[in-house]
Design an enzyme around this catalytic site. Structure first.
Site, PDB file in Angstrom:
ATOM      1  N   HIS A   1     -21.092  -7.493 -27.854  1.00  0.00           N
ATOM      2  CA  HIS A   1     -20.483  -8.218 -26.758  1.00  0.00           C
ATOM      3  C   HIS A   1     -20.271  -7.647 -25.600  1.00  0.00           C
ATOM      4  CE1 HIS A   1     -16.942  -7.445 -27.801  1.00  0.00           C
ATOM      5  NE2 HIS A   1     -16.686  -7.635 -28.799  1.00  0.00           N
TER       6      HIS A   1
ATOM      7  N   CYS B   1     -17.118  -4.905 -33.557  1.00  0.00           N
ATOM      8  CA  CYS B   1     -18.504  -5.734 -32.938  1.00  0.00           C
ATOM      9  C   CYS B   1     -18.566  -4.459 -31.934  1.00  0.00           C
ATOM     10  CB  CYS B   1     -17.881  -6.920 -31.836  1.00  0.00           C
ATOM     11  SG  CYS B   1     -17.286  -8.082 -32.767  1.00  0.00           S
TER      12      CYS B   1
END
Length: 191
Positions: free
Chosen positions: A146, A162
């Site tokens: 992301h 992440c």
């Protein structure tokens, strides 16, 4: 696709394990593609020449003519934790190379191969104080690729696990995965 490879493996096993077995009418087949042993023991070196093309197997399984393209992923997203980079390949050709941030001290970014299973133009982390995760591509459990507003940290480990990207690059990757469809995209995270 996996089923086609499994059937190809079955064909190999039948050909190698039982070359002298007589073929019968109850021998498994895929339409016109026979799964019968095709080589005698003295002709085992010709094995590679007798296997049906993988595309023929896929088509026999009902996958259609589109399966005649390469059976690998159309889009490959490679994340290299040691260099903190991402390489994006489309049909085997490098189209993008970007800096990323993966897990900082005390956190992990899982390594392995996955197919994205969920995408959101905007997602908020339920685990980390409702933190924004624009252009999220979830690939394993709660881990996603992301965008991040912390662009000065890109190229260094800094996330909770992440894979963080520059917002412009995350938007490009999101559009690419949406264009091809998550089912033909593979995410590879390497140590």
């Amino acid at each position: 696709m996996y089923r086609a490879f499994a059937l190809l493996g079955l064909s190999l096993c039948l050909t190698i394990a039982a070359p002298a077995r007589a073929a019968t009418d109850d021998t498994p087949s895929l339409g016109d593609i026979s799964m019968r042993p095709s080589l005698s023991p003295d002709r085992a070196s010709e094995l590679a020449m007798t296997l049906p093309p993988a595309a023929d197997i896929a088509e026999a399984l009902g996958a259609g003519p589109a399966s005649r393209q390469a059976l690998g992923p159309k889009v490959m997203v490679r994340v290299d934790i040691s260099s903190q980079t991402m390489t994006v390949l489309v049909h085997g050709k490098v189209v993008h190379e970007w800096k990323v941030s993966t897990a900082g001290r005390g956190y992990i970014t899982p390594t392995g191969f996955w197919t994205p299973y969920r995408m959101h133009v905007m997602w908020r982390s339920r685990k980390y104080d409702n933190a924004p995760m624009p252009h999220s591509i979830f690939f394993h459990e709660g881990y996603a690729i992301h965008a991040t507003p912390h662009i000065k940290r890109l190229g260094k480990p800094a996330s909770h696990g992440c894979v963080r990207l520059h917002p412009d690059n995350a938007k490009i990757l999101f559009a690419l995965v949406r264009q091809y469809g998550p089912s033909v995209v593979r995410v590879s995270v390497e140590p």
